[in-house]
Structure formats: structure tokens, C-alpha cells
Design a protein around this motif. Structure first.
Motif, PDB file in Angstrom:
ATOM      1  N   PRO A 276       0.775  -1.244   0.000  1.00 37.59           N
ATOM      2  CA  PRO A 276       0.000   0.000   0.000  1.00 37.59           C
ATOM      3  C   PRO A 276       0.805   1.294   0.000  1.00 37.59           C
ATOM      4  N   ASN A 277       2.064   1.282   0.446  1.00 34.14           N
ATOM      5  CA  ASN A 277       2.888   2.491   0.381  1.00 34.14           C
ATOM      6  C   ASN A 277       3.632   2.610  -0.943  1.00 34.14           C
ATOM      7  N   GLY A 278       3.402   1.671  -1.854  1.00 31.56           N
ATOM      8  CA  GLY A 278       3.944   1.788  -3.203  1.00 31.56           C
ATOM      9  C   GLY A 278       5.235   1.047  -3.481  1.00 31.56           C
ATOM     10  N   ILE A 279       5.757   0.295  -2.494  1.00 30.11           N
ATOM     11  CA  ILE A 279       6.996  -0.454  -2.701  1.00 30.11           C
ATOM     12  C   ILE A 279       6.686  -1.721  -3.500  1.00 30.11           C
ATOM     13  N   LEU A 280       7.513  -2.005  -4.495  1.00 26.87           N
ATOM     14  CA  LEU A 280       7.280  -3.156  -5.367  1.00 26.87           C
ATOM     15  C   LEU A 280       7.798  -4.435  -4.726  1.00 26.87           C
ATOM     16  N   PHE A 281       6.905  -5.399  -4.544  1.00 33.13           N
ATOM     17  CA  PHE A 281       7.232  -6.727  -4.033  1.00 33.13           C
ATOM     18  C   PHE A 281       7.136  -7.734  -5.173  1.00 33.13           C
ATOM     19  N   GLU A 282       7.974  -8.741  -5.107  1.00 32.71           N
ATOM     20  CA  GLU A 282       7.925  -9.864  -6.038  1.00 32.71           C
ATOM     21  C   GLU A 282       7.917 -11.150  -5.225  1.00 32.71           C
ATOM     22  N   LEU A 283       7.180 -12.123  -5.667  1.00 33.69           N
ATOM     23  CA  LEU A 283       7.289 -13.477  -5.150  1.00 33.69           C
ATOM     24  C   LEU A 283       7.934 -14.303  -6.250  1.00 33.69           C
ATOM     25  N   ALA A 284       8.987 -15.057  -5.926  1.00 36.04           N
ATOM     26  CA  ALA A 284       9.750 -15.785  -6.942  1.00 36.04           C
ATOM     27  C   ALA A 284      10.029 -17.208  -6.484  1.00 36.04           C
ATOM     28  N   THR A 285       9.955 -18.144  -7.415  1.00 38.24           N
ATOM     29  CA  THR A 285      10.190 -19.550  -7.094  1.00 38.24           C
ATOM     30  C   THR A 285      11.675 -19.827  -6.891  1.00 38.24           C
ATOM     31  N   ASP A 286      11.978 -20.840  -6.104  1.00 34.95           N
ATOM     32  CA  ASP A 286      13.370 -21.205  -5.842  1.00 34.95           C
ATOM     33  C   ASP A 286      14.088 -21.751  -7.082  1.00 34.95           C
ATOM     34  N   GLY A 287      13.350 -22.273  -8.021  1.00 35.32           N
ATOM     35  CA  GLY A 287      13.984 -22.842  -9.205  1.00 35.32           C
ATOM     36  C   GLY A 287      13.341 -22.320 -10.472  1.00 35.32           C
ATOM     37  N   PRO A 288      13.850 -22.766 -11.637  1.00 31.74           N
ATOM     38  CA  PRO A 288      14.865 -23.796 -11.880  1.00 31.74           C
ATOM     39  C   PRO A 288      16.301 -23.434 -11.533  1.00 31.74           C
ATOM     40  N   GLY A 289      16.672 -22.152 -11.534  1.00 35.01           N
ATOM     41  CA  GLY A 289      18.039 -21.777 -11.188  1.00 35.01           C
ATOM     42  C   GLY A 289      18.868 -21.358 -12.381  1.00 35.01           C
ATOM     43  N   PHE A 290      20.112 -20.952 -12.105  1.00 34.21           N
ATOM     44  CA  PHE A 290      20.959 -20.336 -13.130  1.00 34.21           C
ATOM     45  C   PHE A 290      21.786 -21.328 -13.934  1.00 34.21           C
ATOM     46  N   GLU A 291      21.772 -22.601 -13.550  1.00 34.45           N
ATOM     47  CA  GLU A 291      22.497 -23.596 -14.331  1.00 34.45           C
ATOM     48  C   GLU A 291      21.598 -24.246 -15.390  1.00 34.45           C
ATOM     49  N   THR A 292      20.440 -23.637 -15.610  1.00 33.05           N
ATOM     50  CA  THR A 292      19.519 -24.122 -16.640  1.00 33.05           C
ATOM     51  C   THR A 292      20.129 -24.017 -18.029  1.00 33.05           C
ATOM     52  N   ASP A 293      20.919 -22.955 -18.264  1.00 35.89           N
ATOM     53  CA  ASP A 293      21.475 -22.738 -19.602  1.00 35.89           C
ATOM     54  C   ASP A 293      22.995 -22.533 -19.613  1.00 35.89           C
TER      55      ASP A 293
END
Length: 327
Positions: A276-293
């Protein structure tokens, strides 16, 4: 709906005007590993750099969007006003104080906040950062520093600690954290901000501890912060998997909270909304991760693009200033 508690902080994304200087500071001075060199998926003309522990484990990523002509941040309220970085123990802070002095980094003195030893400092663009000791931490485990880091492993950064939110209306953010996201109020402490004593309210989720806390301070007499280089764009919280994230998409919509809906980011899946005060929140999954590519040994060395951007690689690379990250 049976929602599992959020697991802690996933990543923090900030703004830089200079990818090369940013890369040098966060890898050479702070000793983090660049685990992914990619682009902002909402504007592929700009880099998106991910710094983290050895493989970018959830809860260790500090990321930056490069906006070359970003103006100076006009500091204020309704913002993420500091990002913490976890270090192993109190002795590590003594090492870091000497290192910051050696590299001529603007810093404060070591102090105690909420029972933990901390050391606040700023990067070359004024990004507000706090090293926090994990010596007494009980809760979410930290990551593993990269063995090729410029910082000795015994003092290496373990991941993200508490984020600090400065808001104009405390009760609005409090209700969002507790009633929407399921955080618990843990307590409060006093600290000095711009010369005056302020109460800082501590909220935690999941296992708690330094990797799962949000600290909130109310400042009613400031204008809202205007983002620029050296400011934080958003904070993301950890969701176990895609199935759980889709539950959150449904819940936020049922609560009539304007949101992005399910967003595919390839390295993780996301949901965005503003508290409500305007701060941007994100919900993000733990995977797949950075070794995907990319394989572990070569993370961050080349420009990585999700498959849905691969056919645009030539035009995307043409808009980016070359950034050598194979050093």
C-alpha cells in the motif's frame, strides 16, 4: 487456501548507471560471483546482472538493471532504503572494515542493530548496503561463497540479510506483510537515522533469521523517494515452487490487489505487486536456477538469453555495450 509460508528473501534488484563499474565493485571489491549476465526481460536494451554466492542459490542474489542515463536517487520515504549482506561472524566485520578502507569505500562504524553486529556502507553510486554478522543467526541458512572469490572464504558474503523499508504509513506496510504475506512481527529496536532516533519494526517469515527478515521504519516527514542510480527497484521473497506461486496469484487477485499475474522469467517464475505504500514486491520460485542454460564453471561469462529471446540475440547484442566478464 492452504498457503505455505514464504521461505525468506529471494533477491533484491537495484539500479546502476554503469555496468562495468558495477561489475568491478561487486565482484572485485565485494567478492561476489556474477552468476548470470542477461537482459531486463521487460526492456532487453539493458543489462540485468546477478551477483550471488557460488551458484546463485535462492536468497543470495543481488541484481542490477543497467540504466545508463539514470539520474541521481532523490532519497526519501516509501522505498527499500537498505539491503543487508550476510557475513559469517563478528570478526568478519573487522576484516570488512579494513577492506572497505583499503578500497576507499564510504562506510560507517561497526555497531549493534537488533542484537547483531552490522557495518553500513555505500557503493560508488550511493547504493545503501549493510554487512550483518551471522554469528548468532538461527534460521534460514546462508549460501556458499565462491572459491575463486577475491575475498577469503572465511569472511565471504553468504547471501542477503534483512531488507530495510522506510515508509510514510507504518500500518499500511505492516498489514500487508502480516495479513497478505504471512510475516510474523518479531520485535523492534531503536536506531539513529539522519541524526534522530527511530523505532525499527522487525518482521520474519519461514524459519526466520537474517535471511528471512524485513525491517520497517516510519518517516512521515519525507517526500517519496525518486528512484535513480543507487536505489533499489524491488525485493523478491521466496516461494517453494510453481504450484505454490500459482496459489499466490489466485490469493492476491481474490484480495483485489493489482498484480502482474504469473510471469515466466526462465530462471524462476514470478508474481509482482505493490504494497500500500507503493513499494514493489515480487514473489519468486526457488527454481529452476541459473544452471539451466550454463554450466557451473562458466556462469556469468557470456550473455545468457532465455529461449524465447534467442531469435532476437543479434539485435539485442547490438544495443548493449560490450561487457567483459571472463576476467
Amino acid at each position: 487456501m492452504d498457503l505455505k509460508p514464504l521461505l525468506g528473501i529471494h533477491h533484491v534488484s537495484a539500479i546502476t548507471a554503469n555496468a562495468k563499474e558495477n561489475y568491478d565493485f561487486y565482484t572485485k571489491t565485494l567478492g561476489l560471483r556474477l552468476v548470470k549476465k542477461t537482459v531486463n526481460q521487460d526492456d532487453t536494451s539493458m543489462y540485468h546482472l546477478f551477483y550471488a554466492d557460488e551458484r546463485g542459490n535462492p536468497g543470495t542474489d543481488l541484481t542490477f538493471f543497467e540504466i545508463p542515463f539514470a539520474g541521481r536517487t532523490q532519497y526519501g520515504t516509501n522505498t527499500i532504503s537498505a539491503t543487508s549482506l550476510r557475513v559469517p561472524n563478528d570478526e568478519s566485520l573487522n576484516y570488512w572494515k579494513m577492506r572497505l578502507e583499503e578500497y576507499e569505500v564510504d562506510h560507517d562504524e561497526i555497531m549493534k542493530d537488533s542484537g547483531r553486529a552490522t557495518l553500513a556502507f555505500r557503493d560508488f553510486e550511493g547504493q545503501r548496503l549493510i554487512l550483518v554478522s551471522d554469528e548468532k543467526n538461527e534460521g534460514v541458512a546462508g549460501g556458499t561463497p565462491w572459491e575463486k572469490s577475491t575475498v577469503p572464504k572465511e569472511h565471504g558474503i553468504l547471501g542477503l540479510g534483512p531488507v530495510v523499508l522506510t515508509v510514510s504509513r507504518l500500518e499500511r506496510t505492516t498489514k500487508s506483510l502480516i495479513n497478505v504475506l504471512g510475516f510474523r512481527e518479531k520485535g523492534r529496536y531503536r536506531t539513529k537515522i539522519d541524526g534522530s532516533e527511530k523505532d525499527v519494526f522487525v518482521f520474519e517469515t519461514g524459519e526466520g533469521g537474517t535471511g528471512a527478515e524485513v525491517h520497517v521504519v516510519e518517516c512521515k516527514d519525507l517526500p517519496s523517494e525518486r528512484q535513480g542510480r543507487g536505489s533499489v527497484h524491488h525485493v523478491a521473497f521466496r516461494v517453494e515452487n510453481e504450484k505454490e506461486l500459482k496459489k499466490w496469484v489466485k490469493v492476491t487477485s481474490e484480495l483485489n490487489i493489482p498484480n502482474s499475474g504469473f510471469v515466466e522469467r526462465y530462471y524462476f517464475r514470478s508474481l509482482y505487486f505493490r504494497e500500500p505504500n507503493g513499494i514493489l514486491f515480487e514473489l519468486a520460485t526457488d527454481g529452476p536456477g541459473f544452471e539451466t542454460d550454463e554450466d557451473f564453471e562458466h556462469l556469468g561469462e557470456n550473455l545468457a538469453l532465455p529461449p524465447y529471446f534467442e531469435d532476437q540475440r543479434e539485435s539485442i547484442e547490438a544495443k548493449l555495450k560490450p561487457l567483459d566478464t571472463k576476467e
